[in-house]
Design a protein around this motif. Structure first.
Motif, PDB file in Angstrom:
ATOM      1  N   LEU A  42       6.602  14.711  38.536  1.00 56.46           N
ATOM      2  CA  LEU A  42       7.052  13.752  39.548  1.00 56.46           C
ATOM      3  C   LEU A  42       8.191  12.889  39.019  1.00 56.46           C
ATOM      4  CD1 LEU A  42       3.699  12.606  41.181  1.00 56.46           C
ATOM      5  CD2 LEU A  42       5.574  13.837  42.287  1.00 56.46           C
ATOM      6  N   ALA A  48      11.244  15.010  39.009  1.00 57.66           N
ATOM      7  CA  ALA A  48      11.748  15.194  40.376  1.00 57.66           C
ATOM      8  C   ALA A  48      12.514  13.959  40.827  1.00 57.66           C
ATOM      9  CB  ALA A  48      10.590  15.492  41.334  1.00 57.66           C
ATOM     10  N   ARG A  49      11.944  12.780  40.578  1.00 57.24           N
ATOM     11  CA  ARG A  49      12.630  11.539  40.954  1.00 57.24           C
ATOM     12  C   ARG A  49      13.959  11.402  40.206  1.00 57.24           C
ATOM     13  NH1 ARG A  49       7.846   9.227  39.744  1.00 57.24           N
ATOM     14  NH2 ARG A  49       6.401   9.139  41.444  1.00 57.24           N
ATOM     15  N   GLU A 106      13.272  20.214  43.988  1.00 64.27           N
ATOM     16  CA  GLU A 106      12.287  21.126  44.580  1.00 64.27           C
ATOM     17  C   GLU A 106      11.443  21.803  43.511  1.00 64.27           C
ATOM     18  OE1 GLU A 106      14.983  23.652  46.731  1.00 64.27           O
ATOM     19  OE2 GLU A 106      14.657  22.571  48.610  1.00 64.27           O
ATOM     20  N   LEU A 132       9.027  19.244  41.969  1.00 64.07           N
ATOM     21  CA  LEU A 132       7.999  18.880  42.942  1.00 64.07           C
ATOM     22  C   LEU A 132       6.989  20.012  43.108  1.00 64.07           C
ATOM     23  CD1 LEU A 132       6.887  16.822  44.941  1.00 64.07           C
ATOM     24  CD2 LEU A 132       8.389  17.836  46.681  1.00 64.07           C
ATOM     25  N   LYS A 140       3.045  19.725  42.408  1.00 62.69           N
ATOM     26  CA  LYS A 140       2.047  20.057  43.422  1.00 62.69           C
ATOM     27  C   LYS A 140       1.081  21.128  42.936  1.00 62.69           C
ATOM     28  CE  LYS A 140       3.195  20.095  47.803  1.00 62.69           C
ATOM     29  NZ  LYS A 140       3.888  20.352  49.077  1.00 62.69           N
ATOM     30  N   ILE A 190       3.359  12.193  45.443  1.00 65.54           N
ATOM     31  CA  ILE A 190       3.865  13.515  45.840  1.00 65.54           C
ATOM     32  C   ILE A 190       4.400  13.452  47.260  1.00 65.54           C
ATOM     33  CG2 ILE A 190       3.158  15.876  46.428  1.00 65.54           C
ATOM     34  CD1 ILE A 190       1.289  15.745  43.942  1.00 65.54           C
ATOM     35  N   VAL A 197       7.837  11.596  47.385  1.00 66.65           N
ATOM     36  CA  VAL A 197       8.958  12.416  46.908  1.00 66.65           C
ATOM     37  C   VAL A 197       9.247  13.527  47.910  1.00 66.65           C
ATOM     38  CG1 VAL A 197       9.740  13.997  45.086  1.00 66.65           C
ATOM     39  CG2 VAL A 197       8.569  11.873  44.476  1.00 66.65           C
ATOM     40  N   GLU A 198       8.198  14.099  48.463  1.00 66.26           N
ATOM     41  CA  GLU A 198       8.362  15.174  49.447  1.00 66.26           C
ATOM     42  C   GLU A 198       9.074  14.662  50.708  1.00 66.26           C
ATOM     43  OE1 GLU A 198       5.615  18.989  50.274  1.00 66.26           O
ATOM     44  OE2 GLU A 198       4.636  17.057  50.576  1.00 66.26           O
TER      45      GLU A 198
END
Length: 145
Positions: free
Chosen positions: A27, A30-31, A65, A68, A72, A94, A97-98
């Motif tokens: 996460l 991803a951020r 993507e 993430l 997940k 999650i 971010v999604e």
């Protein structure tokens, strides 16, 4: 190794901690890959198409993507194994971010559509204006005669 170091509960607890850390790391990654607000807001270009292409590039989220997806996957496995004492906070992160990713993907699609439409519009306007100039030239020639 002593028997106590191989206790199932202890091993499960360690695995759960590692799984939670894995979700959090993905996460965070991803951020970190999300576009910076300034990259979306401030664009240096000479024309509209340049602005749109720069914006579309700034909205590239393939790495987001991937991270993430990894977050997940680890989350789903941990949740199904009931490995997290409190999975709600991870699930909220999650989802957040999604949601941002969804907004970015929507914007990227719209920018892509505009980037393909603007040159067509420019050509149509040039043709329309060229047609109008021919008519204006004829009027000017008649006025001069």
């Amino acid at each position: 190794m002593s028997q106590s170091s191989l206790d199932d509960e202890e091993l499960f607890g360690e695995a759960a901690e590692e799984m939670r850390a894995d979700v959090e790391e993905h996460l965070d990654a991803a951020r970190a890959e999300l576009p910076a607000a300034a990259d979306v807001w401030e664009v240096d270009a000479d024309n509209t198409l340049g602005v749109l292409n720069a914006l579309r590039s700034a909205l590239d989220v393939e790495d987001v993507e991937a991270h993430l997806r990894d977050a997940k996957k680890a989350f789903v496995v941990g949740k199904r194994a009931d490995a997290f004492e409190d999975a709600d906070d991870l699930e909220e992160e999650i989802d957040a971010v999604e949601a941002v990713l969804g907004d970015i993907e929507t914007a990227r699609e719209q920018v892509g559509e505009l980037a393909s439409t603007v040159p067509e519009l420019r050509s149509a306007l040039e043709e329309a204006n060229a047609g109008g100039e021919d008519g204006d030239d004829e009027d000017s020639d008649e006025d001069a005669a």
